[in-house]
Design an enzyme around this catalytic site. Structure first.
Site, short mmCIF file in Angstrom:
data_model
loop_
_atom_site.label_atom_id
_atom_site.label_comp_id
_atom_site.label_asym_id
_atom_site.label_seq_id
_atom_site.Cartn_x
_atom_site.Cartn_y
_atom_site.Cartn_z
N LYS A 11 59.21 44.10 32.73
CA LYS A 11 58.94 43.47 31.44
C LYS A 11 60.12 43.68 30.47
CE LYS A 11 53.89 43.78 31.91
NZ LYS A 11 52.61 44.14 31.22
N TYR A 51 49.35 34.31 32.35
CA TYR A 51 48.28 35.22 31.92
C TYR A 51 47.01 34.46 31.52
CZ TYR A 51 51.21 39.44 31.94
OH TYR A 51 51.99 40.51 32.31
N ASN A 114 54.53 48.06 28.53
CA ASN A 114 54.24 48.99 29.62
C ASN A 114 55.07 48.76 30.88
OD1 ASN A 114 52.91 46.74 30.49
ND2 ASN A 114 50.90 47.71 30.75
N HIS A 117 54.68 44.60 35.48
CA HIS A 117 53.47 43.91 35.93
C HIS A 117 53.43 43.97 37.44
CE1 HIS A 117 50.53 40.76 36.83
NE2 HIS A 117 51.40 40.36 37.75
N GLU A 128 50.48 34.16 42.14
CA GLU A 128 51.56 34.58 41.22
C GLU A 128 52.94 34.37 41.85
OE1 GLU A 128 50.69 38.55 39.88
OE2 GLU A 128 48.90 37.90 38.79
P1 RTP Z 1 49.68 43.78 34.49
O1 RTP Z 1 48.75 42.61 34.67
O2 RTP Z 1 50.72 43.54 33.42
O3 RTP Z 1 50.26 44.26 35.76
O4 RTP Z 1 48.83 45.01 33.94
P2 RTP Z 1 47.40 45.51 34.38
O5 RTP Z 1 46.91 44.72 35.56
O6 RTP Z 1 47.51 46.99 34.55
O7 RTP Z 1 46.54 45.19 33.10
P3 RTP Z 1 45.70 43.87 32.73
O8 RTP Z 1 44.30 44.29 32.46
O9 RTP Z 1 45.92 42.79 33.75
O10 RTP Z 1 46.36 43.44 31.35
C1 RTP Z 1 47.57 42.72 31.33
C2 RTP Z 1 48.48 43.32 30.29
O11 RTP Z 1 47.90 43.11 29.01
C3 RTP Z 1 48.20 44.23 28.18
N1 RTP Z 1 46.96 44.84 27.73
N2 RTP Z 1 46.79 45.22 26.52
N3 RTP Z 1 45.71 46.29 24.13
C4 RTP Z 1 44.98 46.28 25.23
O12 RTP Z 1 43.84 46.71 25.27
C5 RTP Z 1 45.56 45.74 26.44
N4 RTP Z 1 44.98 45.65 27.60
C6 RTP Z 1 45.86 45.08 28.43
C7 RTP Z 1 48.98 45.23 28.97
O13 RTP Z 1 50.36 45.06 28.68
C8 RTP Z 1 48.68 44.83 30.40
O14 RTP Z 1 49.73 45.18 31.26
MG MG Z 2 46.85 42.62 35.55
#
Ligand code: RTP
Ligand code: MG
Length: 141
Positions: A11, A51, A114, A117, A128
């Site tokens: 990212k 997204y 973070n 991804h 994806e």
């Molecule tokens: P990613 O998709 O980026 O690999 O991350 P992830 O699966 O661990 O998390 P996901 O639930 O898919 O959420 C996508 C991205 O959205 C941001 N996020 N912010 N503020 C919040 O509560 C929150 N929750 C998620 C994070 O940057 C996350 O990587």
């Molecule tokens: Mg995710």
């Protein structure tokens, strides 16, 4: 375990920190191979499409703004159990919860910025990968 492919994005925060090589090194040391790669700056439409599953979530707009804020490095990783292996290397979504030695524990600043991804299932990985790479740009090896 099966040979899998998964989509990974370094990212804008991690690209800005100049740790692309450090993160690629972790992929390679774990046995994952980079079989496609490109640096790009996502358009708003590309980020929103990528997204789309999060469209109704409260963090959607902030997530899109962040993802288009600078260049990203996008890659396809291949290896045994690649989807879960990459998620293990990444660590928890919130770096405060990420296990020591994971990418997010070492390079991420916040749940928004973070670092990486990674696809969360084999089904999503296929979608994806196809979203960013035509089949001719993916080099199984
Ligand atoms: P990613 O998709 O980026 O690999 O991350 P992830 O699966 O661990 O998390 P996901 O639930 O898919 O959420 C996508 C991205 O959205 C941001 N996020 N912010 N503020 C919040 O509560 C929150 N929750 C998620 C994070 O940057 C996350 O990587
Ligand atoms: Mg995710």
């Amino acid at each position: 375990m099966a040979l899998e492919r998964t989509l990974s994005i370094i990212k804008p925060d991690a690209v800005a920190k100049n740790v692309i090589g450090e993160i690629y090194s972790r992929f390679e040391k774990s046995g994952l191979k980079v079989i496609a790669s490109k640096m790009t700056q996502l358009s708003r439409a590309e980020a929103e499409g990528f997204y789309a599953v999060h469209r109704e979530r409260p963090f959607f707009n902030a997530l899109v703004e962040f993802m288009i804020s600078g260049p990203v490095m996008i890659q396809v990783l291949q290896g045994e159990g690649a989807v879960l292996k990459n998620r293990d290397l990444m660590g928890a979504t919130n770096p405060k919860d990420a296990a020591p030695g994971t990418i997010r524990a070492d390079f991420a600043d916040s749940i928004d910025a973070n670092a990486v991804h990674g696809s969360d299932s084999l089904e999503n990985a296929a979608v994806e990968v196809a979203y960013f790479f035509p089949a001719t740009d993916v080099f199984a090896r």
